[in-house]
Design a protein around this motif. Structure first.
Motif, PDB file in Angstrom:
ATOM      1  N   GLN A 340      29.116 -20.822  34.337  1.00 40.05           N
ATOM      2  CA  GLN A 340      29.536 -19.614  33.651  1.00 40.05           C
ATOM      3  C   GLN A 340      31.027 -19.361  33.867  1.00 40.05           C
ATOM      4  N   ALA A 341      31.743 -19.092  32.771  1.00 40.94           N
ATOM      5  CA  ALA A 341      33.147 -18.721  32.898  1.00 40.94           C
ATOM      6  C   ALA A 341      33.260 -17.480  33.778  1.00 40.94           C
ATOM      7  N   PRO A 343      34.545 -14.125  34.393  1.00 38.90           N
ATOM      8  CA  PRO A 343      35.181 -13.117  33.539  1.00 38.90           C
ATOM      9  C   PRO A 343      36.209 -12.295  34.294  1.00 38.90           C
ATOM     10  N   SER A 347      36.342  -6.785  32.121  1.00 36.41           N
ATOM     11  CA  SER A 347      35.320  -7.053  31.109  1.00 36.41           C
ATOM     12  C   SER A 347      33.908  -6.726  31.596  1.00 36.41           C
ATOM     13  N   HIS A 534      33.978 -20.535  19.206  1.00 34.38           N
ATOM     14  CA  HIS A 534      34.167 -19.904  20.510  1.00 34.38           C
ATOM     15  C   HIS A 534      35.160 -20.718  21.343  1.00 34.38           C
ATOM     16  N   VAL A 538      38.829 -19.374  22.666  1.00 31.97           N
ATOM     17  CA  VAL A 538      39.174 -19.386  24.095  1.00 31.97           C
ATOM     18  C   VAL A 538      40.439 -20.203  24.323  1.00 31.97           C
ATOM     19  N   ARG A 550      42.737 -15.237  32.599  1.00 29.99           N
ATOM     20  CA  ARG A 550      41.383 -15.497  32.117  1.00 29.99           C
ATOM     21  C   ARG A 550      41.166 -14.841  30.763  1.00 29.99           C
ATOM     22  N   PHE A 552      38.955 -13.388  27.465  1.00 34.67           N
ATOM     23  CA  PHE A 552      37.663 -12.773  27.182  1.00 34.67           C
ATOM     24  C   PHE A 552      37.392 -12.954  25.699  1.00 34.67           C
ATOM     25  N   VAL A 553      36.292 -13.650  25.398  1.00 34.38           N
ATOM     26  CA  VAL A 553      35.865 -13.834  24.009  1.00 34.38           C
ATOM     27  C   VAL A 553      34.352 -13.662  23.957  1.00 34.38           C
ATOM     28  N   GLY A 566      32.479 -17.890  27.687  1.00 37.46           N
ATOM     29  CA  GLY A 566      32.583 -16.437  27.736  1.00 37.46           C
ATOM     30  C   GLY A 566      31.264 -15.731  27.612  1.00 37.46           C
ATOM     31  N   ALA A 567      31.226 -14.673  26.786  1.00 35.27           N
ATOM     32  CA  ALA A 567      30.101 -13.745  26.734  1.00 35.27           C
ATOM     33  C   ALA A 567      29.345 -13.858  25.410  1.00 35.27           C
TER      34      ALA A 567
END
Length: 898
Positions: A340-341, A343, A347, A534, A538, A550, A552-553, A566-567
Motif C-alpha cells: 500500500q502506498a 499516504p 489525506s 491512476h 501518480v 507523496r 494523493f490520487v 493510492g486510494a
C-alpha cells in the motif's frame, strides 16, 4: 456533438434504466462455452519435463485436437507457486498482463523428488512444499508437509481456446454465431472478435476450506457465496450507478485475488488476467447461509471449496500463495504486486466533496463553515463543473477566475484541494490539449485505424490510451505547474469514470474490439484501464514535486497493484441503510485484496439521507480508512451544519474522534506500507483460529486494538456485538467497562454513540484537544490509552515522520516507538537507532484500563531523573489516570507504579 444540457438529461435517463444495461452470465458466450464444455481432456507429456534455474516446463496436449500448450511451474521465494499455460505456436502472441507485478519474481531451483509412471513430484528448498503433476488426465497438486492443500484441474474443467486466423471473406462473421465464437450480440451491440474464441479457464479444489473471500469489487457479503444455480462473481470494471446490494455484478474495479481460510491455514489464489473474468464458487458440503458461523457439522464428505476461474482472453497465469498464516499470504501477495502506498497524513483526515461546489465564493463559504462550527477537515473537492466545458486541466473562468488564489487561501489554513480528471478528452480542435493528444497519437482506435469516439460528460470524446507508456508520460507532464494553468502544489487529483465509462457504449463502457497500442484489443486489458490512468496521474504528481512529496490520487477503477498508487472508494452508493450496511463487507473485501486505503461516500452519493442516516454514516466513515463526504448534484445540500445543532454536534463528535485517532491510523498505514497488514481487518485476520469469527462482516478491527461495530439500521437502541477471543478482554472506550471475549454482547446505543472496544493487551495513542485540520492536531499532546490483558500487560506502537515527504525512506527521517506495559511499569523505547526524525510530540496523559489495584506511588523516569506523578484512580472502573506528564518522544522513558 452533444451539448452539455442534453448529455446531462440523457445521463439521468441512463441512471433509471441500468438493469437492462448489464449482462448476466447467460449473455456471456465464453462463459457458456466453458460451462457446457464437451469432452476436452488435457494430458501432460511427463517425458517433456525440462528443469532450468527458474523452474520446470512440460508440454500439455489435448487428446482430440492435439493442440499443444506449454505448462510452466515456477516457485517464487516466500512460497508463492506460479503456474502458467500458454500456446506453444500461437497465430499471434497472447496478452500477458504487464506492469502489475512490481518486478519479475526471483525463482527457486526445482528438483525432481520422485517420478512414477503417471506423475512427477517436484520440490524445492527444504522440501516442505511440493508440486505433483499428474499426466493423464492433467492435474496439479500443491502439497505442504505431504498434505494436498489445493489441486488445479481436479475435475478436468480446464479449457484453453487457441487463437485462429479469421475465416476467409468474413463468411462466418456474416452468419449467425450462436456460440459467440467470432461475434456476439448484446442488445444493439455486436462484438466482432478479431481472432475468434480466445478464452481460458481452470478449476481449483481447495482442500479442507469452506470459507473463501476476496475478488472485489462486488456489493456483497464478506464470505463469498456458493454460486450454484445462480450468477457467478463477475470481474469486469463497470460504471454502475446506484448499484444493487447483495449482487455479484462486477462494479468499478477488479482484483482477481481469492483467499481461503481455515483454523490452521490461509491460502491465496491470484489469477493474473485483465480480461473479463467470471468466478464460480462451490462449497462442499453445502451450508445454509444462516449457519455459516456455526462449527462445521461432521460429514463423511470431505470439506472443500471448488473455484472455477474463466477469462475471455490472455493466458493462464496463476499464483498459489501458500501462507500458511493470513499475514504471510498478504505479504506474499504484496511482494508480487506491491505494498500500500504510504499516504500523506492530511489525506487521513476528513474530505468534503460535492458534485459540484458552484464557484469560488461557494468553496470559501464551505471552508469557513467548518471553522464556524468547529468541525475539522483537510480537503475540499471540485467535480466536473469546475472546468471549462468539461475540458480537464482547465478552469471555468466565470466560476473560478482565480484558482491559484483560491488554493493559496486554503493553503494558508493548511488545507488542500482535489479536482477531478477523467480519461475522456472532449473532441475540440480549438483546444490545444486535445490537439496535442491527437497529434501525439495518444487515443485508442477502432479496427480500421481511426480514433475511437464515445460519449461522456463533454459529449463526443476520445479516450486516452493509458496502456501506452508514451501516453502515460505525456499525461503525467500535463500536471506540471507551467502546463496545468491554475494549479499549485497543494492541488491533488481524483480519477473518475475510468472503467472506462462510455455513455451509450456496450454496458456503458468501451467496445471490446477497440484497439490499443501494440494491436491489443480492449478485451485483453479492459480491467487495467483505470489502473493505468491512476499510474499516470501518480507519476504526474510525483514529477511535479520532483519526487520529494507523496502524491494523493483517488481512483474509482482499479486492479491488482492499485494499492501501490493510492486510494479507492466504493463509487456511486445510494443514501440508504442497505448501502451503509453493505459498505462494511465491501471495504473488508478490498482490504483483504491489499486495497487498504478505501472508503465509501459518507451519506451515500445518490439521494437525500435523513438526519439519522447521515449521523450514522459519519460515525461509520470516521472509523474507516478513507473518510470523505460526497453527494450527487441532484441532492439537497448536506454540509454537516445544515440539519440543526443536535445533528451538527453528533457529526462534530465523530469527526473530532477521527482526528484524535490520527496517530494510530498513521501508524497502521505505515504497517500496511511495510508489512501488508491492512488497517481495517475482518475479525478472522486477528483471530485466525476462531471459527465463529470467520463470517462476521458487520464489525471489524482497526489494527489489532480497536473493534468497531457501526450502527447500520434505523431506530436502534441496542446492537449485538461479537467479542472474539476466549482469553481476551475488551474495554468499552466510552465507559471503560471490561468484557470477556468469545461472546455475543447486547450493547446499548444512543444516536450519540457507536460501539467501539479496545482489546486488552494493546496501547492506542491519541491526540488530546481540538483543531481545524490535521496540521493543528499534530501540535497537540498525546494521550496513551493502555488496555491491560488478563496478565496486566499491554503493547503498542507509534510511528512518526514529517507526514508528507519521502524523507522517511531516503533519509531515514522517521521515528518508531514501542510502548510496553508490564505489571508495575509502562516503558517507551525507540525501535531503531538509525532513524533521525526529531519528534515534537510529548505524552501528556496516560489512561490505564483494567488496573485492579490502586498504586501507592507513581514515578516517571527519564535520562536518569525520577519525578513523582500525581494520579487519579477510579475503583469502580478499575481505571488509573495520569496527567501533566510532559514526556517527550525524543527520548526513552518509563513510568513505574508501586
Amino acid at each position: 456533438m452533444a451539448n452539455e444540457a442534453s448529455t446531462k438529461t440523457e445521463s439521468v435517463a441512463l441512471d433509471n434504466d441500468r438493469k437492462e444495461m448489464f449482462k448476466k452470465s447467460e449473455h456471456i458466450a465464453f462463459y457458456r462455452r466453458h460451462k457446457q464444455k464437451p469432452g476436452v481432456h488435457y494430458c501432460v507429456s511427463l517425458e517433456s519435463l525440462a528443469l532450468t534455474e527458474k523452474g520446470a516446463s512440460l508440454e500439455v496436449f489435448e487428446i482430440k485436437s492435439q493442440v499443444h500448450l506449454l505448462l510452466q511451474v515456477r516457485v517464487c521465494r516466500e512460497s508463492a507457486i506460479r503456474v502458467t499455460i500458454d500456446e506453444i505456436h500461437p497465430v499471434k502472441m497472447r496478452y500477458r498482463v504487464p506492469d502489475v507485478l512490481i518486478e519479475e519474481p526471483v525463482y527457486e531451483q526445482l528438483r525432481v523428488e520422485r517420478k512414477g509412471e503417471g506423475s512427477v513430484t517436484l520440490s524445492w528448498g527444504l522440501g516442505q512444499h511440493q508440486v505433483r503433476i499428474q499426466g493423464t488426465p492433467f492435474s496439479l497438486d500443491v502439497l505442504c508437509a505431504k498434505e494436498v492443500i489445493t489441486t488445479l484441474n481436479p475435475n478436468s474443467r480446464m479449457l484453453f481456446e487457441t487463437l485462429q486466423d479469421p475465416p476467409r471473406h468474413d463468411s462466418t462473421l456474416n452468419q449467425e454465431d450462436p456460440s459467440g465464437l467470432w461475434q456476439e450480440r448484446f442488445g444493439q451491440f455486436v462484438d466482432v472478435k478479431a481472432n475468434g474464441p480466445s478464452s481460458v479457464g481452470m478449476d481449483f479444489c481447495l482442500h479442507g476450506f469452506n470459507h473463501v473471500y476476496g475478488i472485489p469489487e462486488h456489493a456483497d457479503r464478506l464470505r463469498l457465496k456458493d454460486t450454484s444455480g445462480g450468477e457467478p462473481y463477475r470481474l469486469y470494471n463497470l460504471d454502475v450507478f446506484g448499484y444493487r446490494t447483495d449482487s455479484r455484478l462486477g462494479l468499478y474495479g477488479a482484483v482477481p485475488l481469492l483467499l481461503a481460510h481455515k483454523p490452521d491455514r490461509t491460502l491465496g489464489l491470484f489469477w493474473l488476467n485483465a480480461s473479463e473474468t467470471l468466478v464460480d464458487v462451490h462449497y462442499h458440503p453445502k451450508d445454509n447461509e444462516e449457519d455459516v458461523a456455526a462449527p462445521v457439522k461432521r460429514s463423511r464428505a470431505p470439506i472443500q471449496t471448488d473455484v472455477h476461474w474463466i477469462s475471455e482472453s490472455g493466458v493462464i497465469d496463476c499464483f498459489i500463495l501458500a501462507g500458511p498464516t493470513p499475514s504471510q499470504v498478504l505479504s506474499q501477495y504484496a511482494q508480487l504486486t506491491g505494498y500500500q502506498a504510504f499516504p500523506p497524513l492530511w489525506s487521513l483526515g476528513y474530505h468534503q466533496c460535492r458534485w459540484n461546489y458552484e464557484d469560488e465564493a461557494d468553496v470559501k463559504s464551505v471552508d469557513a463553515g467548518f471553522d464556524q462550527h468547529a468541525i475539522p477537515y483537510d480537503v475540499i473537492w471540485l467535480d466536473i463543473e469546475h472546468t471549462d466545458g468539461k475540458r480537464y486541466f482547465t478552469w471555468d473562468s466565470e466560476r473560478f477566475p482565480s484558482p491559484v488564489a483560491l488554493q493559496q487561501h486554503l493553503a494558508r489554513r493548511k488545507r488542500k484541494m482535489v479536482v477531478i480528471s477523467d480519461p475522456h478528452i472532449k473532441v475540440d480542435p480549438d483546444w490545444p490539449l486535445y490537439c496535442e493528444a491527437r497529434d501525439g497519437d495518444h487515443f485508442v482506435k477502432v479496427k480500421d485505424g481511426g480514433v475511437y469516439t464515445g460519449s461522456c460528460w463533454p459529449g463526443d470524446s476520445n479516450y486516452l490510451d493509458f496502456s501506452c507508456p508514451q501516453t502515460r508520460s505525456w499525461y503525467a507532464r500535463c500536471y506540471s505547474l507551467n502546463k496545468y494553468k491554475g494549479s499549485t502544489d497543494s492541488l491533488f487529483v481524483w480519477n473518475d469514470m475510468n472503467e472506462p465509462s462510455v455513455f451509450y457504449g456496450p454496458e456503458q463502457t468501451m467496445p471490446k474490439s477497440v484497439v490499443h497500442r501494440g494491436g491489443w484489443e480492449h478485451r485483453d486489458l479492459h480491467n487495467l484501464y483505470g489502473f493505468y490512468q491512476h499510474m499516470a496521474t501518480v507519476d504526474g504528481l510525483m514529477t511535479r514535486a520532483g519526487g520529494t512529496e507523496r502524491p494523493f490520487v483517488l481512483t474509482r477503477s482499479f486492479f491488482a497493484g492499485s494499492q501501490r498508487l493510492g486510494a479507492v472508494w466504493t463509487g456511486d452508493t445510494e443514501a440508504t441503510w442497505d448501502h451503509l450496511k453493505c459498505c462494511i463487507p465491501m471495504l473488508l473485501s478490498l482490504s483483504l485484496a491489499a486495497i487498504a486505503f478505501c472508503g465509501a461516500d459518507v451519506g451515500g452519493f445518490a439521494g437525500d439521507p435523513d438526519p439519522e442516516l447521515l449521523v450514522r454514516w459519519y460515525q461509520a466513515g470516521a472509523l474507516q480508512p478513507f473518510f470523505r463526504g460526497h453527494a450527487d448534484k441532484r441532492t439537497k445540500r448536506r454540509e454537516p451544519w445544515l440539519f440543526g445543532e443536535a445533528v451538527t454536534a453528533r457529526i462534530r463528535s465523530a469527526v473530532q474522534r477521527r482526528y484524535c485517532l490520527l496517530p494510530y491510523w498513521y501508524t497502521l498505514f505505515h504497517q500496511a506500507h511495510t508489512a501488508a497488514l491492512p488497517p481495517m481487518r475482518p475479525l478472522w485476520l486477528e483471530f485466525p483460529g476462531e471459527q465463529s469469527a470467520f463470517s462476521v462482516d458487520h464489525e471489524y478491527i482497526i489494527g489489532n486494538a480497536l473493534l468497531a461495530c457501526p450502527v447500520t439500521a434505523p431506530g436502534v437502541k441496542e446492537v449485538m456485538v461479537f467479542l472474539p477471543g476466549i482469553e481476551e478482554l475488551w474495554y468499552d472506550i466510552d465507559s471503560a467497562q471490561a468484557f470477556s471475549g468469545d461472546r455475543n454482547l447486547a450493547h446499548p446505543v444512543t444516536l450519540d454513540t457507536v460501539p467501539v472496544f479496545q482489546r486488552g493487551g494493546t496501547v492506542v495513542p491519541r491526540r488530546e484537544g481540538a483543531g481545524s485540520c490535521s496540521a493543528d492536531y499534530q501540535k497537540l499532546p498525546l494521550c496513551l490509552t493502555v488496555a491491560l490483558d488478563a496478565k496486566g500487560c499491554a503493547e503498542g506502537m507509534l510511528y512518526e515522520d514529517d507526514g508528507h515527504s519521502f524523507h522517511y525512506r531516503d533519509r531515514k527521517t522517521f521515528s518508531s516507538h514501542r510502548f510496553l506495559m508490564t505489571p508495575g511499569s509502562l516503558a517507551c523505547s525507540r525501535l531503531s537507532e538509525d532513524d533521525t526524525f526529531v519528534s515534537g510530540s510529548s505524552v501528556q496523559s496516560v489512561v490505564v484500563l483494567g488496573m485492579r489495584r490502586k498504586p501507592s506511588a507513581v514515578t516517571a523516569h527519564t535520562s536518569g531523573i525520577q519525578v513523582p506523578l500525581t494520579f487519579r484512580y477510579r475503583e469502580d472502573q478499575h481505571l488509573l489516570a495520569l496527567g501533566g506528564l510532559d514526556l517527550g518522544m525524543g527520548r526513552d522513558w518509563e513510568i513505574r507504579m508501586q
